[in-house]
Design an enzyme around this catalytic site. Structure first.
Site, mmCIF file in Angstrom:
data_model
loop_
_atom_site.group_PDB
_atom_site.id
_atom_site.type_symbol
_atom_site.label_atom_id
_atom_site.label_comp_id
_atom_site.label_asym_id
_atom_site.label_seq_id
_atom_site.Cartn_x
_atom_site.Cartn_y
_atom_site.Cartn_z
ATOM 1 N N GLN A 71 45.757 33.055 12.705
ATOM 2 C CA GLN A 71 46.045 32.810 11.296
ATOM 3 C C GLN A 71 47.483 32.332 11.080
ATOM 4 O O GLN A 71 48.337 32.466 11.964
ATOM 5 C CB GLN A 71 45.844 34.100 10.502
ATOM 6 N N HIS A 72 47.715 31.806 9.898
ATOM 7 C CA HIS A 72 49.059 31.602 9.307
ATOM 8 C C HIS A 72 49.873 30.430 9.836
ATOM 9 O O HIS A 72 50.810 29.993 9.152
ATOM 10 C CB HIS A 72 49.952 32.847 9.473
ATOM 11 N N ASP A 234 41.093 34.353 12.734
ATOM 12 C CA ASP A 234 40.470 35.038 13.880
ATOM 13 C C ASP A 234 39.943 36.431 13.548
ATOM 14 O O ASP A 234 38.873 36.828 14.024
ATOM 15 C CB ASP A 234 41.402 35.071 15.101
HETATM 16 O O1 LIG Z 1 48.720 37.284 12.083
HETATM 17 C C1 LIG Z 1 47.632 37.741 12.341
HETATM 18 C C2 LIG Z 1 46.786 38.345 11.290
HETATM 19 O O2 LIG Z 1 47.390 38.366 10.035
HETATM 20 C C3 LIG Z 1 47.159 37.732 13.778
HETATM 21 O O3 LIG Z 1 46.012 38.469 13.959
HETATM 22 C C4 LIG Z 1 46.945 36.327 14.241
HETATM 23 O O4 LIG Z 1 45.795 35.864 13.574
HETATM 24 C C5 LIG Z 1 46.895 36.209 15.745
HETATM 25 O O5 LIG Z 1 45.826 36.811 16.356
HETATM 26 P P1 LIG Z 1 45.636 36.934 17.950
HETATM 27 O O6 LIG Z 1 45.786 35.569 18.517
HETATM 28 O O7 LIG Z 1 46.632 37.889 18.441
HETATM 29 O O8 LIG Z 1 44.250 37.474 18.110
#
Ligand SMILES: O=C(CO)[C@@H](O)[C@H](O)COP(=O)(O)O
Ligand SMILES: Nc1ncnc2c1ncn2[C@@H]1O[C@H](COP(=O)(O)OP(=O)(O)O)[C@@H](O)[C@H]1O
Length: 466
Positions: A71-72, A234
């Site tokens: 995300q983000h 994700d």
């Molecule tokens: O920042 C967040 C949720 O807000 C994280 O969950 C990212 O989405 C990364 O996820 P992974 O790659 O560690 O699974």
């Protein structure tokens, strides 16, 4: 047999599963690595996606595909559809001051009401404000802002810079879904609309934003005719892949540590601890995220010179509480609690406590205590759990499973090791293809007996503020 593909373009790698659309049975899979670092040229994600597809034997017999992703991340595009600078990822903390500036200007309560969340450095809005302040020439060139899964979906559909794609840089063809839009900091899960006033305040001017599609919609097709699902952030993808129901709280231990649940009503936590995200099925996904999860274990295992199996064995040799050794694991700063400039620290070192076994256990206990505080926070916004589902790359570690049962005051279950984000994306692909949400079974492979040891959180609390 009709086949569908689901992708997880995560922080460390790209994974793809190819499944039977009728049963959800895994037919084949592939993966490819992403580079390290908290800023990444998105081209690496595209190359990794193509390699992962290749590794999985290609898509010639596949009818639909959908992409879940970290995300983000800020993918800033110019008017020609080119990426302006490497994407800043969710775990890049350079925009911590920008987050404080936005909160000061707009108010935490106002932001929580308008977007469901109070932003921290992870959120896209803060990265855009950082760009405006630190790289004004780049900020002025931004014509569109996308997230990792939005950009990959657009490329997969044939769009991109004129010399690299078949359909050219049609920025209006960018799409996203509710779950990822809710991590931008300028979209409202309650109204389903972008808050362009916040975007303008962050970036300094307006920009094209991806069209937000509903859970059952299709983003279009690839040039070759594959149906492309809407995609997801994700964590929302994992909730869909697990078929998470009321009563299920998911604890994911990957690069990030996350604690989340699917709830019928949106959440707006003015303290900023719980993000009021949307999910990928049409409702809500209150979520707490930490920056320090599986990599803490990797770093500690490397320091000890052991692999994951030996690390697990060492940790299980030590007693609960590691004889007073406490690792506060803020190796990469921290997001929850919001301490972007923090570093990790080791407490309680004595001649007796300073052993390899205790250090391995202290790393796991410290990482899990951060997630236990996350569970407390989602409970505080009304989530009620009957069980915790432990997933993510590190969930298969036996020591983590056993120690989770000692740290969390709720029953822990471990689903069969799998790629649940990619599975959720495959659900979306089947949903877009057939028009109905498939219901695929999941297996629970371990249920460590509840074994709560209050000493672990009590001694951790002595060295932390949360
Ligand atoms: O920042 C967040 C949720 O807000 C994280 O969950 C990212 O989405 C990364 O996820 P992974 O790659 O560690 O699974
Ligand atoms: N048995 C294990 N014990 C501890 N950590 C593990 C184990 N297996 C994998 N990991 C860690 O899990 C992480 C990958 O998990 P994953 O959920 O795929 O992460 P992400 O989605 O963030 O890329 C890596 O940091 C890896 O070191």
């Amino acid at each position: 047999m009709t086949l569908v593909a689901g992708v997880d373009s995560s922080t460390q790698s790209c994974k793809i599963v190819i499944k039977d659309a009728a049963t959800g049975a895994l037919v084949r899979q592939g993966r490819a690595s992403h580079p390290d670092g908290t800023e990444v040229d998105p081209q690496f994600w595209w190359d990794a996606l193509l390699s992962a597809i290749d590794d999985a034997g290609g898509l010639a017999d596949v009818a639909a595909i959908s992409i879940g992703g970290q995300q983000h991340g800020m993918v800033a595009l110019d008017v020609d559809g080119r990426v302006i600078r490497p994407a800043l990822l969710w775990n890049d903390t350079r925009s911590a001051q920008a987050a404080l500036d936005l909160i000061e200007e707009l108010g935490a309560e106002e932001l929580a009401i308008r977007t469901g969340s109070v932003p921290v450095a992870s959120f896209t809005s803060t990265k855009l404000r950082w760009l405006r302040d630190a790289e004004p020439e780049n900020a002025a060139r931004v014509a569109a802002v996308a997230l990792p899964h939005d950009w990959l979906t657009w490329r997969l559909r044939g769009y991109g810079p004129a010399d690299e794609s078949s359909l050219g840089p049609v920025l209006e063809e960018l799409t996203t879904d509710r779950s990822d839009a809710s991590g931008t900091g300028y979209w409202s899960p309650a109204s389903g609309e972008y808050d362009t006033a916040i975007l303008v305040r962050a970036l300094g001017h307006s920009a094209i934003l991806p069209r937000v599609l509903g859970p059952a919609e299709s983003a279009g097709t690839t040039p070759g005719g594959l149906v492309v699902g809407v995609g997801a952030g994700d964590n929302a993808g994992a909730a869909l892949g697990l078929g998470a129901m009321p009563g299920d709280v998911v604890v994911s231990i990957g690069t990030s540590g996350t604690v989340f649940a699917v709830t019928p009503e949106p959440v707006a936590d003015v303290t900023g601890t719980v993000a009021g995200f949307a999910d990928a099925s049409g409702v809500s996904l209150p979520l707490v995220a930490t920056l320090n999860a599986a990599r803490v274990l990797r770093s500690t295992a490397e320091l000890l010179g052991v692999d994951n199996d030996e690390f697990s064995r060492l940790a299980l040799e030590a007693a609960p509480g590691a004889d007073g050794l406490v690792l506060v694991p803020y190796f990469e700063g921290e997001r929850t609690p919001n301490l972007p400039n923090a570093t990790a620290s080791l407490h309680g070192m004595t001649i007796a406590s300073t052993s390899r076994e205790n250090l391995a256990r202290a790393a796991i206990e410290g990482m899990l205590c951060g997630l236990a505080a996350g569970l407390d926070a989602v409970r505080a916004v009304g989530v009620r759990e009957t069980r915790l589902l432990l997933v993510g790359g590190a969930a298969q570690n036996p020591a983590i499973q056993a120690i989770a049962a000692q740290v969390f005051d709720a029953p822990v279950v471990v689903p069969r090791p799998g790629e649940y984000v990619a599975d959720g994306a495959a659900v979306q692909a089947a949903w877009a293809l057939t028009g109905s949400r498939p219901s695929w079974p999941i297996d629970i492979v371990a249920e460590p007996a509840p074994d709560l040891r209050p000493v672990i959180r009590a001694q951790y609390a002595r060295y932390t503020t949360s």
